[in-house]
Design a protein around this motif. Structure first.
Motif, mmCIF file in Angstrom:
data_model
loop_
_atom_site.group_PDB
_atom_site.id
_atom_site.type_symbol
_atom_site.label_atom_id
_atom_site.label_comp_id
_atom_site.label_asym_id
_atom_site.label_seq_id
_atom_site.Cartn_x
_atom_site.Cartn_y
_atom_site.Cartn_z
ATOM 1 N N GLY A 51 54.707 70.239 59.749
ATOM 2 C CA GLY A 51 54.658 71.482 60.505
ATOM 3 C C GLY A 51 55.991 72.217 60.566
ATOM 4 N N VAL A 52 57.005 71.701 59.933
ATOM 5 C CA VAL A 52 58.310 72.378 59.938
ATOM 6 C C VAL A 52 58.343 73.365 58.780
ATOM 7 C CG1 VAL A 52 60.809 72.087 59.729
ATOM 8 C CG2 VAL A 52 59.435 70.384 60.967
ATOM 9 N N GLU A 53 58.656 74.617 59.108
ATOM 10 C CA GLU A 53 58.729 75.646 58.071
ATOM 11 C C GLU A 53 59.933 75.378 57.161
ATOM 12 O OE1 GLU A 53 56.748 78.339 57.379
ATOM 13 O OE2 GLU A 53 55.342 77.471 58.813
ATOM 14 N N PRO A 54 59.768 75.549 55.873
ATOM 15 C CA PRO A 54 60.908 75.371 54.959
ATOM 16 C C PRO A 54 62.000 76.390 55.268
ATOM 17 C CG PRO A 54 58.855 75.597 53.739
ATOM 18 C CD PRO A 54 58.538 75.887 55.171
ATOM 19 N N THR A 55 63.233 75.980 55.082
ATOM 20 C CA THR A 55 64.371 76.872 55.279
ATOM 21 C C THR A 55 64.870 77.319 53.917
ATOM 22 O OG1 THR A 55 65.005 75.670 57.260
ATOM 23 C CG2 THR A 55 66.695 77.042 56.255
ATOM 24 N N TYR A 56 64.869 78.622 53.718
ATOM 25 C CA TYR A 56 65.326 79.160 52.443
ATOM 26 C C TYR A 56 66.719 79.749 52.546
ATOM 27 C CZ TYR A 56 60.425 78.624 51.326
ATOM 28 O OH TYR A 56 59.182 78.100 51.135
#
Length: 103
Positions: A51-56
């Motif tokens: 559930g953790v959004e990827p960090t770009y």
């Protein structure tokens, strides 16, 4: 995910693939360092990222672009003045290839 410890034989194998000549001391040092790196990777693999959004990007900043327009910067004369040799509006440079040379 758990990885096995890296062996000195594996370090020697990778070093030979990379054409590196390692001393016995370097083999020992690199084996220990790589083993610690794999331990950290194993620890990171245990973190629940469901559930953790990827960090770009680390910032919220966005690129601000200007229109791609040609402008006359009026720098031709200054540029030509600094060139060692010119011909009309061009900079003359020494030839790097000679006739008949194809290598």
């Amino acid at each position: 995910m758990t990885t096995n410890n890296i062996t000195q034989a594996e370090v020697e194998h990778v070093a030979s693939l990379a054409k590196l000549a390692l001393t016995e001391q370097e083999k020992t040092i690199f084996t220990n360092q790589l083993d610690k790196i794999f331990e950290v990777v194993d620890t990171l693999a245990e973190v629940d990222t469901e559930g953790v959004e990827p960090t770009y990007s680390m910032t919220d900043g966005e690129n601000e672009l200007r229109e791609d327009e040609a402008v006359d910067a009026k720098q031709r004369a200054a540029l030509l003045q600094n060139a060692p040799e010119t011909q009309e509006t061009l900079i003359k440079v020494p030839a790097i290839l000679t006739a008949g040379e194809d290598k």
